[in-house]
Design an enzyme around this catalytic site. Structure first.
Site, PDB file in Angstrom:
ATOM      1  N   GLY A 335     -26.573  49.589  34.494  1.00  0.00           N
ATOM      2  CA  GLY A 335     -27.405  48.424  34.230  1.00  0.00           C
ATOM      3  C   GLY A 335     -27.234  47.424  35.363  1.00  0.00           C
ATOM      4  O   GLY A 335     -28.186  46.860  35.868  1.00  0.00           O
ATOM      5  N   MET A 337     -23.864  46.011  38.462  1.00  0.00           N
ATOM      6  CA  MET A 337     -22.505  46.174  38.967  1.00  0.00           C
ATOM      7  C   MET A 337     -22.003  44.851  39.516  1.00  0.00           C
ATOM      8  O   MET A 337     -22.687  44.174  40.277  1.00  0.00           O
ATOM      9  CB  MET A 337     -22.498  47.272  40.044  1.00  0.00           C
ATOM     10  CG  MET A 337     -21.177  47.434  40.763  1.00  0.00           C
ATOM     11  SD  MET A 337     -19.838  47.938  39.639  1.00  0.00           S
ATOM     12  CE  MET A 337     -18.435  47.195  40.475  1.00  0.00           C
ATOM     13  N   GLU A 338     -20.753  44.514  39.146  1.00  0.00           N
ATOM     14  CA  GLU A 338     -20.219  43.170  39.357  1.00  0.00           C
ATOM     15  C   GLU A 338     -19.642  42.904  40.738  1.00  0.00           C
ATOM     16  O   GLU A 338     -18.821  41.993  40.874  1.00  0.00           O
ATOM     17  CB  GLU A 338     -19.136  42.907  38.311  1.00  0.00           C
ATOM     18  CG  GLU A 338     -17.839  43.741  38.474  1.00  0.00           C
ATOM     19  CD  GLU A 338     -17.804  45.007  37.640  1.00  0.00           C
ATOM     20  OE1 GLU A 338     -18.881  45.485  37.256  1.00  0.00           O
ATOM     21  OE2 GLU A 338     -16.704  45.527  37.378  1.00  0.00           O
ATOM     22  N   ASN A 339     -20.023  43.649  41.790  1.00  0.00           N
ATOM     23  CA  ASN A 339     -19.480  43.410  43.133  1.00  0.00           C
ATOM     24  C   ASN A 339     -19.258  41.915  43.359  1.00  0.00           C
ATOM     25  O   ASN A 339     -20.148  41.102  43.093  1.00  0.00           O
ATOM     26  CB  ASN A 339     -20.459  43.898  44.201  1.00  0.00           C
ATOM     27  CG  ASN A 339     -21.015  45.259  43.881  1.00  0.00           C
ATOM     28  OD1 ASN A 339     -20.271  46.197  43.740  1.00  0.00           O
ATOM     29  ND2 ASN A 339     -22.329  45.333  43.727  1.00  0.00           N
ATOM     30  N   HIS A 371     -22.412  39.357  31.362  1.00  0.00           N
ATOM     31  CA  HIS A 371     -21.386  40.398  31.497  1.00  0.00           C
ATOM     32  C   HIS A 371     -20.864  40.454  32.930  1.00  0.00           C
ATOM     33  O   HIS A 371     -19.658  40.408  33.173  1.00  0.00           O
ATOM     34  CB  HIS A 371     -21.998  41.746  31.084  1.00  0.00           C
ATOM     35  CG  HIS A 371     -21.057  42.904  31.184  1.00  0.00           C
ATOM     36  ND1 HIS A 371     -20.375  43.399  30.098  1.00  0.00           N
ATOM     37  CD2 HIS A 371     -20.689  43.671  32.237  1.00  0.00           C
ATOM     38  CE1 HIS A 371     -19.625  44.413  30.480  1.00  0.00           C
ATOM     39  NE2 HIS A 371     -19.799  44.610  31.787  1.00  0.00           N
ATOM     40  N   GLU A 372     -21.772  40.537  33.880  1.00  0.00           N
ATOM     41  CA  GLU A 372     -21.358  40.692  35.284  1.00  0.00           C
ATOM     42  C   GLU A 372     -20.640  39.439  35.787  1.00  0.00           C
ATOM     43  O   GLU A 372     -19.688  39.538  36.557  1.00  0.00           O
ATOM     44  CB  GLU A 372     -22.559  41.014  36.176  1.00  0.00           C
ATOM     45  CG  GLU A 372     -23.349  42.255  35.780  1.00  0.00           C
ATOM     46  CD  GLU A 372     -22.504  43.493  35.558  1.00  0.00           C
ATOM     47  OE1 GLU A 372     -21.436  43.615  36.190  1.00  0.00           O
ATOM     48  OE2 GLU A 372     -22.896  44.329  34.721  1.00  0.00           O
ATOM     49  N   HIS A 375     -17.094  39.409  34.721  1.00  0.00           N
ATOM     50  CA  HIS A 375     -16.264  40.280  35.564  1.00  0.00           C
ATOM     51  C   HIS A 375     -15.740  39.563  36.805  1.00  0.00           C
ATOM     52  O   HIS A 375     -14.746  39.994  37.388  1.00  0.00           O
ATOM     53  CB  HIS A 375     -17.083  41.468  36.052  1.00  0.00           C
ATOM     54  CG  HIS A 375     -17.088  42.643  35.127  1.00  0.00           C
ATOM     55  ND1 HIS A 375     -15.939  43.179  34.586  1.00  0.00           N
ATOM     56  CD2 HIS A 375     -18.110  43.424  34.677  1.00  0.00           C
ATOM     57  CE1 HIS A 375     -16.266  44.233  33.839  1.00  0.00           C
ATOM     58  NE2 HIS A 375     -17.576  44.400  33.880  1.00  0.00           N
ATOM     59  N   GLU A 394     -13.777  46.132  31.022  1.00  0.00           N
ATOM     60  CA  GLU A 394     -15.046  46.237  30.293  1.00  0.00           C
ATOM     61  C   GLU A 394     -14.978  45.606  28.907  1.00  0.00           C
ATOM     62  O   GLU A 394     -15.945  45.016  28.440  1.00  0.00           O
ATOM     63  CB  GLU A 394     -15.487  47.695  30.204  1.00  0.00           C
ATOM     64  CG  GLU A 394     -15.713  48.342  31.575  1.00  0.00           C
ATOM     65  CD  GLU A 394     -16.696  47.576  32.458  1.00  0.00           C
ATOM     66  OE1 GLU A 394     -17.433  46.711  31.940  1.00  0.00           O
ATOM     67  OE2 GLU A 394     -16.697  47.838  33.681  1.00  0.00           O
TER      68      GLU A 394
HETATM   69 ZN   LIG Z   1     -18.755  45.840  33.090  1.00  0.00          ZN
END
Ligand SMILES: [Zn+2]
Length: 938
Positions: A335, A337-339, A371-372, A375, A394
């Protein structure tokens, strides 16, 4: 990472496995970019170890034999240069890694995958730090299986020596979904534009540059990316300099990062545009999208700024980077990615058109962004020490995303969506014999990938919520702030978190939580009257024939148990601990007690069972006045009675009796859980005589609320969800009025172009597909092809899967296999939806069988997709014949990446067979009772 939504197109890199020791001649490729590294010495010897047992072909052992890197040398800084060549579909680059030896060694061992190392240069610092001298590489080894390279030096590097290693490398820039990969999009006028992006989590940084690719080997990164003049490049940090490199080629260099893990490094080369704003704490937030879609980026920008401001306060530590970019990518496996500083998203997870997108689409964007951003603290600032603790990343991000989302829409504060999506849905799968503990031992990349599942996300988040409720929110957050401050820019293990939280409560958090994280599943607690009090006992709640493996805790849990007792004088609630070794007992004056309810407030990750008399009392309370319970407690009662009936711990009659109160139910969550329960029964009985009665009963239950809700777009977020759920299920169970209204609206859209209620579009499309002629389905298909908004495309595709025309279903599957009009990444959605369609269930299974090898190829870099495909295609079968067929098929093919799911599916099919045998008669006789027939059900 945000749980997978739609995996994308995937092309497998053919990797040549050499079985002889080969000498690779370095051939400088003539690329668009001039090689900058021609001064480096050329490698003469590259050995390739064979795939088996990490040996080379001479039978010699690869110099390192473990899946984890040795710790005798660690990285401090990376300087990375990447030169993508869009025409040749390759990239080359160099990385200089400054390392420090922790022990004396001759070997430098690091990761590299699917890349050719073309040059190497080693410089060693003298003991007093005054001079650097060249080191000699005696040999270089590669293990494709370990995804590692080893440089063997001629001399021993002494302990605490600084070493600079420069490696030049080449890789392929391909249409795949991991590492550094190629993607494209089509402009409205038809021109195809190319871009390149990264997705490294968990173990794909090594596909983009040689590195120490383990989360605790943190370092600082300085990244330079080459691009053409009409492109931009983005990375974790703000741009520092742009220099003309070669005619039309610009080399962008970014500021050095903070100390971070390799899996969070990211870069993108594209021609996107952006919108931007600054948070109240001065962080610059930008959202990037393809130029023709940039107007759909404003909602995400607004959301990100608000949530970032909120998290700064909640966590008590300011977001540490100067900027935060969010990028919408046309091909993306997860969905999002938290880079760190450069979050990447699938289009549907970030773009929105307020005129076209529904409340559900908006909720998804809000949840993914929240969510991201969570993180950035949980995962990026404090990282896991090793992937066995994926749940720490997570679970926390999933728990916190609801708090972040609540900043955007206060309806999240009810946590109804959390209880359903994260807790109830996960408990439905965590009760089988082949589930797994939250913390699991993992070593190789495929095991690591397997941990990105509902257990890490949903169960992880539910356990954190249970603990927070047990400790009290204030103490819990004091503990979390201390944890973040203690481990910032470092790594932590689950034990480290428990140790800090123990300082903030009377209880030893480890001894309580270990019973939840180190063994799979969860308990069912039974409350029974005994003498003058109530006896509370626990046992493992297990569904199906499959036995659970041995557990170090013998499937007993330390349970923070909350219960309520209703007396004639009122309701009182209590929180007690049930220790794993013994049950517990409390006093109760039985004459006064009306009913008892365990898991009061639905904070606990467990089920509760009672004596029959108490179940009857609870049902009576629901019938007399259900609002005595919160909507989450009502949902919990329904979910418990349904699953306990499936496990033969209460009768099916009791479960069905409870559903009767629903004629007065007006909330989303209880309805959603109840309809899942009735759908489960319906699917089992679909071909039986009693199905017709079940259908009529279900629409009879829904009738009053459907009439009350109407088709108007009013109410809270949850009201809107309820309306679309009820209409969707009314179509499924054949509610005539709803079908008629839906079809009328469909035709006004199809024939007169009338604008539809955005929150009911999916249901209106479904009415046309399911109950219309083939021309209606064809019309939806045409609209799907031309829809410009990603979420609209998704809605049309899902609706089409409900078509009653088999030829349309065949076409959908055929087009997905081609991967052109419908992308391979959409196979997950198509399989999931088509298999729910009675006309499509078998087609989905046949498609999976016929295309198994193709599927392995399409998703080779993202095999985490396989379990979902297997689940969709097989889990609703309920005959001995299909069970044997599924077993035989997966024995005959390579199904290693979906092994756990194959076992789960076989278990589920067996459970379906058993359910029918045990329940058909009871359900049939329940419907013979005239008291259970609802009349006004049209
Ligand atoms: Zn995550």
């Amino acid at each position: 990472m945000e749980a997978v939504y739609e995996p994308s197109r995937q092309q497998k890199i053919k990797h040549v496995v050499t079985t002889t020791v080969v000498v690779i001649l370095i051939v400088m490729s003539i690329a668009v970019f001039e090689r900058y590294d021609s001064e480096l010495p050329q490698l003469q010897n590259v050995r390739r170890a064979s795939e088996a047992n990490y040996l080379d072909t001479n039978g010699k052992t690869f110099p390192w034999q473990q899946l984890r890197l040795p710790r005798y040398i660690t990285p401090m800084e990376y300087h990375i240069r990447i030169y993508p060549d869009f025409r040749a579909k390759t990239f080359n680059g160099s990385v200089t890694i400054q390392m420090l030896t922790e022990q004396q060694t001759k070997l430098i061992t690091l990761h590299g995958k699917k890349m050719k190392i073309t040059n190497v240069d080693v410089n060693i610092e003298s003991k007093d730090g005054s001079i650097w001298r060249k080191g000699q590489v005696r040999a270089m080894y590669e293990s494709q299986k370990l995804e590692m390279h080893i440089l063997e030096m001629t001399e021993i590097l002494l302990e605490r020596t600084k070493v600079n290693v420069t490696l030049a490398f080449e890789g392929k820039l391909m249409k795949k979904l991991s590492g550094f990969y190629l993607s494209n999009y089509t402009k409205p006028e038809g021109e195809v534009k190319y871009l390149a992006a990264t997705l490294f989590e968990p173990t794909s940084a090594r596909e983009a540059f040689p590195c120490f690719d383990e989360p605790d080997m943190k370092a600082k990164f300085t990244i330079s990316i080459a691009r053409s003049k009409d492109q931009i490049s983005l990375s974790n940090m703000p741009l520092l300099t742009s220099t003309t490199y070669n005619r039309d080629i610009i080399l962008d260099t970014f500021q050095q990062t903070v100390k971070m893990s390799t899996y969070l490094v990211a870069f993108v080369v594209c021609d996107f545009q952006s919108v931007n704003r600054t948070t109240s704490q001065g962080t610059k937030v930008r959202v990037y999208a393809p130029p023709h879609q940039i107007s759909q980026a404003n909602f995400a920008l607004d959301t990100a700024v608000k949530v970032l401001d909120f998290y700064n306060k909640l966590f008590g530590i300011k977001y540490p980077l100067p900027k935060q970019d969010l990028v919408a990518l046309p091909d993306f496996a997860a969905g999002a990615m938290e880079n760190w500083g450069l979050i990447t998203f699938q289009l549907t997870a970030i773009l929105l058109d307020p005129d076209v997108s529904s409340a559900r689409d908006r909720q998804y964007v809000v949840i993914v962004i929240a969510h991201e951003l969570a993180h950035q603290w949980f995962g990026n600032l404090v990282s896991l020490k090793w992937w066995n603790d994926v749940w720490l990343n997570e679970g926390f991000a999933t728990f916190v995303e609801y708090l972040g989302a609540n900043e955007i829409d206060p309806s999240f504060s009810k946590m109804d969506l959390f209880v359903q999506s994260e807790m109830i849905n996960t408990m439905a799968i965590d009760c089988e014999g082949n589930s797994h503990p939250v913390t699991a031992t993992v070593s190789d990349p495929s095991q690591i990938n397997g941990l990105f599942d509902a257990i890490s996300y949903g169960k992880g988040a539910s356990l954190i919520r249970m603990l927070s409720n047990f400790m009290g929110e204030e103490k819990f957050w004091d503990g979390i702030k201390k944890y973040l401050n203690t481990y910032k820019f470092g790594n932590a293990r689950t034990e480290d978190l428990w140790d800090i939280l123990t300082e903030f409560t009377q209880t030893n958090v480890s001894s309580m939580m270990d019973t939840w994280t180190k063994q799979m599943g969860y308990p069912v607690i039974t409350m029974k009257r005994k003498d003058e009090g109530v006896q509370v006992t626990q046992e493992h709640f297990l569904l199906g024939r499959q036995k659970a493996p041995l557990s170090p805790y013998n499937y007993k849990w330390n349970i923070p148990f909350r219960y309520a007792v209703a007396k004639t004088s009122g309701i009182s609630d209590q929180l007690i601990n049930i220790h794993m070794d013994s049950g517990t007992k409390f006093q109760a004056d039985h004459d006064q007690v009306k009913w008892m309810k365990g898991n009061y407030g639905m904070y606990g990750y467990y089920r509760v069972n009672y004596e029959e008399s108490n179940w009857r009392a609870l049902i009576k309370q629901l019938t007399d006045n259900h609002t005595v319970f919160s909507s989450t407690d009502r949902a919990g009662l329904i979910d418990d009675v349904c699953f306990l009936a499936r496990a033969h711990k209460v009768s099916q009659t009791m479960a069905l009796n409870m559903t009767k109160y629903l004629r007065n139910e007006g909330d989303y969550l209880p309805w959603s859980v109840a309809l899942d329960c009735l759908t489960f029964i319906g699917e089992r009985l679909r071909n039986k005589a009693v199905y017709d009665k079940l259908q009529k009963y279900t629409v009879g239950l829904m009738h009053p609320i459907i009439a009350k809700l109407s088709w108007e777009d009013t109410g809270s977020l949850l009201d809107k969800f309820l309306r679309s759920l009820m209409i969707d299920k009314a179509l499924e169970f054949g509610h005539q009025t709803t079908i008629k209204n839906g079809k009328t609206m469909f035709h006004s859209w199809m024939k007169d172009g009338k604008k539809l209620n955005v929150n009911l579009k999916g249901e209106i499309y479904r009415a046309g597909a399911q109950y219309g002629d083939i021309s209606e389905s064809n019309f939806i298909y045409k609209e799907y092809i031309k829809a410009p908004i990603p979420s609209e495309k998704h809605t049309l595709l899902v609706a089409l899967c409900y078509t009653s025309h088999e030829s349309i279903l065949q076409r959908l599957l055929k087009e997905t296999a081609k991967g052109d009009v419908i992308r391979h990444q959409d196979l997950r959605i198509i399989m999931a939806e088509i298999s729910k369609n009675p006309k499509g269930q078998l087609l989905a299974w046949i498609f999976l069988k016929d295309n198994w090898n193709n599927i392995l190829e399409w998703f080779s870099g993202s095999l985490f997709v396989l379990p979902d495909l297997i689940q969709s295609a097989t889990s609703s079968f309920s005959s001995v014949k299909r069970l044997a067929e599924v077993k035989a098929f997966f024995n005959s093919v390579d199904a290693s990446a979906g092994k756990r799911q194959v076992l789960t599916s076989l278990n589920q099919i067996q459970m379906n067979i058993d359910w029918l045998e045990n329940n058909e008669d009871e359900v049939t006789s329940w419907f013979k009772d005239p008291g259970n027939i609802l009349l006004d059900n049209s």
